[in-house]
Design an enzyme around this catalytic site. Structure first.
Site, PDB file in Angstrom:
ATOM      1  N   TYR A  93       0.832  -1.202   0.000  1.00 10.03           N
ATOM      2  CA  TYR A  93       0.000   0.000   0.000  1.00 10.03           C
ATOM      3  C   TYR A  93       0.878   1.270   0.000  1.00 10.03           C
ATOM      4  CZ  TYR A  93      -4.094  -2.915   1.080  1.00 10.03           C
ATOM      5  OH  TYR A  93      -5.108  -3.843   1.042  1.00 10.03           O
ATOM      6  N   TYR A 459     -11.839  -0.966  -0.450  1.00 13.95           N
ATOM      7  CA  TYR A 459     -11.656  -0.923   1.000  1.00 13.95           C
ATOM      8  C   TYR A 459     -10.429  -0.107   1.410  1.00 13.95           C
ATOM      9  CZ  TYR A 459      -8.552  -3.318   4.386  1.00 13.95           C
ATOM     10  OH  TYR A 459      -7.577  -3.615   5.297  1.00 13.95           O
ATOM     11  N   ARG A 460      -9.405  -0.128   0.598  1.00 10.76           N
ATOM     12  CA  ARG A 460      -8.114   0.459   0.980  1.00 10.76           C
ATOM     13  C   ARG A 460      -7.250   0.509  -0.271  1.00 10.76           C
ATOM     14  NH1 ARG A 460      -4.636  -2.915   5.530  1.00 10.76           N
ATOM     15  NH2 ARG A 460      -2.828  -1.574   5.762  1.00 10.76           N
TER      16      ARG A 460
END
Lengths: 503, 503
Positions: A93, A459-460
């Site tokens: 991420y 979601y992310r």
């Protein structure tokens, strides 16, 4: 020692040097990092590289809340943007990298105290630098029978960072944000907010009750840039008297929808005690082979080769691993129920397997998938899927076809939360190849666009894609976030661009 | 027809009349209420009357979101404060009354559509006027095996209002805010925010996943005045195959701490499936006798009389009622576990009792306590208590001694949430007696002050006490709430004073 040329946006080299010197006076010069060599680990994102690389200009490492307050004063004065990290290992991420180039990373690893553990109530209060390993050691040394719930990079990371990103794990406490209780937040102006009941003087219930009185604020400090969380309350699960982990194997690629429709009711009535992981053959294979072992072409490994290699190793197209927890008699009853349900739908059920994350054991097994290609490039595509067979099948086909267009292998390790599944798919690529990196980047952007166009949410996402994802989750949502940002951080010094939010 | 003389603060009579006429053009004149007779039901608070009564100046009743947007325009223009209610039956917390005098009540009962029920995923989407009764009828008519979780005034109220106040109930889904998923919020400027994944165009996952992308906002719209929630997603529990309700009786008043220390681990490991209610003899007696039957003195009924009257009716000083839910075999295992645990600590365990709220049956039993005195005055004192015997004993002694000083009877119906207990104590008094009303008011203020001084927080409070409670839950907390208020409602037209928040 080379000093970086990268500057925060809108800040002159002269002013930046002055600000760094001021940081040094607060934290000590050793805790201001500005040489390219020393910054290297903070600049490794694992994500596809962007035209303008998302890398920090410096790192500052405070020891405590007072030093953070001092740093914030300087940042407000010079308009220096800072990007807070705890351990900075948000793998796939963006790791420690900021959402816009040149921010100063504010590393919180020196705030690493375990401030409280209440063995009776099953609560803890920790600082951002505390790792899961450290907290687990603390519990073990004191024979406190409480479990932790780890995300995939478990031993390397800590509960504060992961919870604030709304990460998840594989015990019944897998919803990390859902099991935190009380935050201390340093706001951009240095004010210290204690959420929940933390505002009551000498509060004795800060880690007992989440919501406090009046608006419940904790949620706005997750996936956001509204404050710096310096303490977090956690709920820890009493160690269960018994547990049992299962692996369910579905023989056909077309069985995915069927699997989901068996899992859903067993999750909704809490028979299955944790989210479990629903994963495909390609992901399972990453533990055993490299892509190059199966395929030397430029594109994705053809299905037939994946399934053949899987068969050789007893891997089927779809597998679901989950656990039961509780009293031995209850685990026994539920074992019969889940076995019957999955077998009835044509699956093979293997009991008593071992998956460390499901039973309070730290492990890095998930990241074996980085062996798939050279170079360790990883970007998670993490859409939300309604927990319904037809939707998972739809997401599977959509994602696989897009990935295949871009020459990437479809893998998923989906967590079956309850009414939704977080269908977490790794894009694994070699970042040393500019072409491959660009393919992965294009693929991710198309996945995000096509999934949201189909009504699915995300979601992310990684630092590269925050603006894009935020732009697809509602114009009013983004505008409200901007209004909150301006209310809490009028100079926009905290992590600009995080989740697409700037002043 | 007498027209009220009460005006919103800072609004002239002339401007107010003009605004009401403008409301009428939007909603129709029949839906603007301004005569004292018609306003009477909206002005009955049940709480102790204040020097300046907290009553509304008028009521406006829109039919839909567009009309709400029109009303907001008028309110912004004329600076008219509005107090949104759904059914307005927030009994013991102020019912439909505003937190400052003269606000216009915005009644949302005409927004009463059940927009969606997903039987498979166990979700619903409802408007603020939908009642639990209406939603239950809807499910029953369609044979959808999903349960609801009601607060005490169940049949009369609805899930939106109760969830936004963070109410609770008596099934495993008792944390109402914890089981809502997705809001539509009309902001003060008329903008429509859909939280969670509601911002994704044609979202198919709005009721599946709570947190959305970026900051998770829902919490800030609870116990607050930052927006008007016009749609709310709910998670509904699959009807359990079996359930069993127990009554545990402890023989001595001193057994309270022991009871709590048995309950805590059984709640933390989820053996006991719902919060249950831990209640004392006085509260139980309200179902059978009136205070006047036991005592004709001015003060609280002496303990000896309470316990004697209780004994006659098989009531003990402390009782705990709770339920087990699940497969019959599991309910059986857990029955043995809980029975042994409570018996070992000296309690009598009575299985197979019936408590409607614990098993999806609508009831108003809780409000039998209003029979205790004349007049139906009721104010809940609702502190949070760590789920620990010593703390409950401490709260018991503290509350009882304060209530006794003010001539009020100590009663509690505490819900054993998990790591905390909501120790919900009714102050029952006769509002027709100014003296009694003043005593109740003074008692409440002292309870709030002394409990917070002892480090305990308050979970929820009535309109009379919002400023006081907010002032004791942290100066920074209140300041942050004010900043958010100014960001989202710069003219301060939405429910000023709610939870102590004004611009």
């Amino acid at each position: 020692m080379a000093t970086t040329q990268i500057l925060p946006k809108g800040v002159s080299a002269r002013e930046f040097v002055r600000a760094l010197a001021e940081f040094g006076r607060i934290v000590g010069e050793d805790y201001v990092i500005r040489s390219d060599e020393q910054l290297l680990p903070y600049r490794k994102a694992m994500l596809p590289e962007q035209p303008e690389p998302l890398i920090c200009s410096a790192v500052v490492i405070p020891a405590n809340v007072e030093e953070i307050q001092g740093i914030l004063k300087i940042c407000n004065r010079h308009r220096i943007p800072i990007w807070p990290i705890s351990t900075g290992r948000n793998f796939g991420y963006g790791s420690a990298t900021p959402a816009t180039p040149g921010q100063v990373v504010l590393e919180l690893r020196r705030l690493n105290r375990i401030l409280d553990v209440d063995a009776e109530l099953g609560t803890a209060l920790v600082e951002p630098g505390v790792t899961y390993q450290q907290l687990q050691d603390h519990l073990k040394e004191r024979n406190i029978p409480l479990w932790l719930d780890f995300p995939a990079p478990g031993p390397l990371v800590g509960p504060v960072g992961n919870t604030l990103e709304r990460g998840g794990g594989q015990t019944p406490y897998g919803d990390h944000f859902g099991h935190c209780c009380g935050m201390e937040v340093v706001l951009a102006d240095g004010a210290i907010l204690r959420t929940g009941l933390g505002g009551v003087e000498n509060s004795n219930s800060w880690q007992c009750y989440r919501y406090g009185y009046g608006p419940y604020l904790d949620g706005i400090f997750t996936q956001s840039n509204f404050g710096i969380v310096t303490k977090l309350g956690l709920w820890l699960m009493p160690a269960p008297p018994a547990h049992r982990t299962f692996l369910v194997q579905y023989p056909e690629d077309a069985d995915l929808a069927k699997a989901v429709d068996v899992i859903r009711p067993l999750r909704l009535d809490r028979t299955i005690g944790n989210f479990g992981v629903l994963f495909n053959a390609a992901l399972a294979l990453t533990s055993f082979v490299r892509k190059a072992d199966l395929h030397d072409g430029p594109g994705a490994v053809p299905d037939a080769r994946i399934f053949a290699a899987a068969r050789e190793r007893g891997i089927t197209p779809w597998m679901y691993s989950f656990s039961l927890y509780g009293r031995p008699e209850i685990v026994e009853v539920n074992s019969r129920v889940v076995t019957a349900a999955f077998e009835q739908s044509g699956a093979v059920v293997i009991p008593d397997i071992h998956d460390p994350m499901q039973v309070n054991e730290l492990s890095l097994e998930t990241f074996r998938l980085l062996n798939w290609t050279e170079g360790g490039g990883l970007a998670w595509f993490a859409p939300v899927c309604p927990n319904r067979g037809a939707d998972m099948r739809n997401q599977h086909h959509l994602a696989k076809s897009i990935m295949s267009d871009h020459g990437l292998d479809f893998m998923t390790g989906a967590t079956c939360i309850g009414r939704e599944i977080e269908n977490v798919m790794p894009l694994v690529f070699n970042p040393a190849s500019a072409e491959e990196s660009q393919r992965a980047d294009a693929c991710m952007r198309r996945l995000i666009r096509e999934f949201t166009a189909a009504g699915y949410g995300i979601y992310r996402t990684g630092t590269n894609y925050m603006d894009l994802v935020a732009s697809l989750h509602g114009a009013t949502n983004l505008e409200v976030n901007r209004r909150l940002k301006r209310a809490l951080d009028p100079n926009g010094i905290l992590a600009p661009g995080k989740s697409g939010i700037q002043i």
